[in-house]
Design a protein around this motif. Structure first.
Motif, PDB file in Angstrom:
ATOM      1  N   GLY A 183     -12.292  20.712   4.268  1.00  0.00           N
ATOM      2  CA  GLY A 183     -11.917  18.764   4.028  1.00  0.00           C
ATOM      3  C   GLY A 183     -10.485  18.234   4.853  1.00  0.00           C
ATOM      4  N   MET A 184      -9.921  19.099   5.339  1.00  0.00           N
ATOM      5  CA  MET A 184      -8.056  18.838   6.215  1.00  0.00           C
ATOM      6  C   MET A 184      -8.559  17.609   7.057  1.00  0.00           C
ATOM      7  N   SER A 185      -9.454  17.599   7.937  1.00  0.00           N
ATOM      8  CA  SER A 185     -10.317  17.344   8.426  1.00  0.00           C
ATOM      9  C   SER A 185     -10.455  15.696   8.636  1.00  0.00           C
ATOM     10  N   SER A 186     -10.834  15.032   7.337  1.00  0.00           N
ATOM     11  CA  SER A 186     -10.960  14.012   6.986  1.00  0.00           C
ATOM     12  C   SER A 186     -10.077  13.835   6.081  1.00  0.00           C
ATOM     13  N   CYS A 187      -9.966  14.479   5.043  1.00  0.00           N
ATOM     14  CA  CYS A 187      -8.610  13.629   4.906  1.00  0.00           C
ATOM     15  C   CYS A 187      -6.974  13.032   6.078  1.00  0.00           C
ATOM     16  N   LEU A 188      -7.399  14.224   6.816  1.00  0.00           N
ATOM     17  CA  LEU A 188      -6.576  13.659   7.554  1.00  0.00           C
ATOM     18  C   LEU A 188      -6.448  12.150   8.255  1.00  0.00           C
ATOM     19  N   TRP A 189      -7.811  12.765   8.963  1.00  0.00           N
ATOM     20  CA  TRP A 189      -8.427  10.508   9.069  1.00  0.00           C
ATOM     21  C   TRP A 189      -8.859   9.333   8.065  1.00  0.00           C
ATOM     22  N   ARG A 190      -8.983  10.268   6.875  1.00  0.00           N
ATOM     23  CA  ARG A 190      -8.645   9.393   5.884  1.00  0.00           C
ATOM     24  C   ARG A 190      -6.955   8.769   5.252  1.00  0.00           C
ATOM     25  N   ASP A 191      -6.548   9.367   5.336  1.00  0.00           N
ATOM     26  CA  ASP A 191      -4.739   9.738   4.831  1.00  0.00           C
ATOM     27  C   ASP A 191      -3.528   8.825   5.725  1.00  0.00           C
ATOM     28  N   VAL A 192      -4.223   9.258   6.876  1.00  0.00           N
ATOM     29  CA  VAL A 192      -2.836   8.909   7.604  1.00  0.00           C
ATOM     30  C   VAL A 192      -2.820   7.791   7.654  1.00  0.00           C
ATOM     31  N   PRO A 193      -4.255   6.622   8.150  1.00  0.00           N
ATOM     32  CA  PRO A 193      -4.151   5.221   8.592  1.00  0.00           C
ATOM     33  C   PRO A 193      -3.935   4.691   7.637  1.00  0.00           C
ATOM     34  N   THR A 194      -4.748   5.401   6.177  1.00  0.00           N
ATOM     35  CA  THR A 194      -4.372   4.769   4.893  1.00  0.00           C
ATOM     36  C   THR A 194      -3.397   4.824   4.597  1.00  0.00           C
ATOM     37  N   VAL A 195      -2.869   5.431   4.361  1.00  0.00           N
ATOM     38  CA  VAL A 195      -0.984   5.657   3.451  1.00  0.00           C
ATOM     39  C   VAL A 195      -0.079   4.348   4.739  1.00  0.00           C
ATOM     40  N   ALA A 196      -0.687   4.631   5.258  1.00  0.00           N
ATOM     41  CA  ALA A 196      -0.013   3.801   6.618  1.00  0.00           C
ATOM     42  C   ALA A 196      -0.180   2.371   6.084  1.00  0.00           C
ATOM     43  N   LEU A 197      -1.703   2.058   6.090  1.00  0.00           N
ATOM     44  CA  LEU A 197      -1.555   0.635   5.475  1.00  0.00           C
ATOM     45  C   LEU A 197      -1.239   0.138   3.740  1.00  0.00           C
ATOM     46  N   TYR A 198      -1.219   1.596   3.252  1.00  0.00           N
ATOM     47  CA  TYR A 198      -1.119   1.448   2.045  1.00  0.00           C
ATOM     48  C   TYR A 198       0.546   0.898   1.262  1.00  0.00           C
ATOM     49  N   LEU A 199       1.510   1.603   2.443  1.00  0.00           N
ATOM     50  CA  LEU A 199       3.223   1.346   1.928  1.00  0.00           C
ATOM     51  C   LEU A 199       3.299  -0.412   3.398  1.00  0.00           C
ATOM     52  N   SER A 200       2.963  -0.432   4.068  1.00  0.00           N
ATOM     53  CA  SER A 200       3.111  -1.945   4.838  1.00  0.00           C
ATOM     54  C   SER A 200       2.292  -2.986   3.967  1.00  0.00           C
ATOM     55  N   ALA A 201       1.190  -1.822   3.612  1.00  0.00           N
ATOM     56  CA  ALA A 201       0.765  -3.581   2.458  1.00  0.00           C
ATOM     57  C   ALA A 201       2.084  -4.708   1.773  1.00  0.00           C
ATOM     58  N   TYR A 202       2.360  -3.278   1.054  1.00  0.00           N
ATOM     59  CA  TYR A 202       2.748  -3.255  -0.258  1.00  0.00           C
ATOM     60  C   TYR A 202       4.416  -4.056   0.001  1.00  0.00           C
ATOM     61  N   SER A 203       4.814  -3.680   1.578  1.00  0.00           N
ATOM     62  CA  SER A 203       5.907  -4.240   1.710  1.00  0.00           C
ATOM     63  C   SER A 203       5.573  -6.159   2.119  1.00  0.00           C
ATOM     64  N   LYS A 204       5.083  -6.107   2.499  1.00  0.00           N
ATOM     65  CA  LYS A 204       4.371  -7.566   3.286  1.00  0.00           C
ATOM     66  C   LYS A 204       4.214  -8.103   1.829  1.00  0.00           C
ATOM     67  N   ALA A 205       3.439  -7.396   1.143  1.00  0.00           N
ATOM     68  CA  ALA A 205       2.398  -8.638  -0.680  1.00  0.00           C
ATOM     69  C   ALA A 205       4.269  -8.642  -1.520  1.00  0.00           C
ATOM     70  N   LYS A 206       4.778  -7.570  -1.203  1.00  0.00           N
ATOM     71  CA  LYS A 206       6.342  -7.435  -2.481  1.00  0.00           C
ATOM     72  C   LYS A 206       7.390  -8.053  -1.512  1.00  0.00           C
ATOM     73  N   ASP A 207       7.174  -8.832  -0.338  1.00  0.00           N
ATOM     74  CA  ASP A 207       7.929  -9.939  -0.027  1.00  0.00           C
ATOM     75  C   ASP A 207       7.030 -11.837  -0.044  1.00  0.00           C
ATOM     76  N   VAL A 208       6.069 -11.268  -0.677  1.00  0.00           N
ATOM     77  CA  VAL A 208       5.207 -12.602  -0.539  1.00  0.00           C
ATOM     78  C   VAL A 208       5.289 -12.848  -2.358  1.00  0.00           C
ATOM     79  N   CYS A 209       5.082 -11.905  -3.263  1.00  0.00           N
ATOM     80  CA  CYS A 209       5.448 -11.931  -4.699  1.00  0.00           C
ATOM     81  C   CYS A 209       6.472 -12.252  -4.911  1.00  0.00           C
ATOM     82  N   PHE A 210       7.891 -11.776  -4.364  1.00  0.00           N
ATOM     83  CA  PHE A 210       9.535 -12.404  -4.586  1.00  0.00           C
ATOM     84  C   PHE A 210       9.402 -13.487  -4.483  1.00  0.00           C
ATOM     85  N   MET A 211       8.790 -13.839  -3.111  1.00  0.00           N
ATOM     86  CA  MET A 211       8.799 -15.358  -2.984  1.00  0.00           C
ATOM     87  C   MET A 211       8.152 -16.113  -3.920  1.00  0.00           C
TER      88      MET A 211
END
Length: 316
Positions: A183-211
């Motif tokens: 499952g390493m190949s499917s994990c890389l395909w899953r986690d590389v883009p989704t972790v990037a989305l996960y952390l970027s989404a938090y950064s953007k959502a945090k700015d909006v929520c604090f505002m």
């Protein structure tokens, strides 16, 4: 005037011993990031593990519960296995997620700092840091998930349910070390883009929520904590919604690897499609997205607050 100031004035020697070396300071920051992420990750596992059990039972091709709804699966587990069934296999993810979450946050912060110091655009730096973070996390996720899935599908009929370590040894003895890395190949395909989305989404959502809360990012108080929690929940649910198809693929691939079968991504996808059609790739969507909100709401607010207690600014 202190003696080192006199020495500096007389000899024109810079008092470098007064400030820590950049390397040791950076290492200390990484250790603090790992500590904060690990504690936050463990708290999240405890909150979300019952729905993780449901997700695995619904996704696995050999599970008798794969046709049940989320609530139906929960009821069936409680009837057959009791309350302890909801916590089966919690050992691997408790320690793995501690390392996983710590690795994700520490590698992200380190990469982002390096890129920012090189004057890379902030959004590009966040994206690259998220991609690096996702790749690094897979080397922890895959072997521990393999053991966790085996334990979650084993309802106590064999010795493998006794402990995570025993289960891992049996898997290696039966199918070799590769059974832990199926499952390493499917994990890389899953986690590389989704972790990037996960952390970027938090950064953007945090700015909006604090505002919306009328607070400054990094401030104290219950409003700030509520904003961090809400942003974390949104980021978690959004990233897991995107990750569901490849999470199904990873579960089936690791399920097969635990039984000694080595299936590539194409074979796994064909197997899922043959069994359930396209809807098979969305199995476990409900428990994944529902579970992700409280787990990540708690994880992010704890990470932010622990870093604040440790005196380290967050770049998330």
């Amino acid at each position: 005037m202190a003696y080192w100031e006199d020495a500096t004035a007389c000899n024109d020697v810079s008092p470098v011993f007064l400030s820590p070396k950049p390397e040791s300071s950076q290492a200390l920051m990484v250790i603090k990031d790992l500590t904060a992420g690990s504690i936050a990750g463990m708290a999240g596992v405890v909150v979300g593990h019952p729905l993780d059990i449901v997700k695995t039972r619904v996704q696995a091709t050999t599970s008798s519960m794969r046709s049940l709804s989320t609530l139906g699966c929960l009821r069936m587990i409680l009837q057959r296995e009791g309350a302890q069934g909801m916590w089966r296999g919690i050992g691997p993810p408790t320690f793995a997620v501690a390392w996983w979450q710590g690795t994700v946050f520490a590698s992200y912060e380190l990469t982002f700092n390096k890129l920012s110091s090189a004057n890379v655009d902030e959004d590009a730096a966040r994206l690259c840091a998220g991609l690096v973070s996702g790749a690094a996390s897979c080397f922890i996720t895959v072997p521990t998930d393999a053991v966790k899935i085996k334990l979650q599908l084993d309802r106590g009929a064999t010795e493998s349910a006794k402990s995570s370590w025993c289960c891992a040894r049996q898997m290696v003895a039966r199918s070799g070390i590769s059974s832990l890395f199926g499952g390493m190949s499917s994990c890389l395909w899953r986690d590389v883009p989704t972790v990037a989305l996960y952390l970027s989404a938090y950064s953007k959502a945090k700015d909006v929520c604090f505002m919306l809360a009328g607070q400054e990012v990094g401030s104290d108080g219950w409003r700030a904590m509520a904003a961090e929690s809400l942003a974390g929940g949104i980021a978690g649910s959004l990233s897991w919604a995107a990750a569901t198809p490849l999470d199904v693929v990873k579960t089936v691939q690791q399920e097969a690897a635990a039984e000694g079968q080595k299936l590539n991504l194409g074979q796994v996808c064909r197997k899922i499609y043959h069994l359930d059609g396209m809807k098979g790739f969305l199995r476990g969507f409900g428990p994944l997205v529902i579970r992700a909100f409280p787990v990540n709401a708690l994880t992010f607010v704890m990470y932010e607050r622990i870093k604040q207690m440790l005196g380290v600014a967050s770049n998330l």
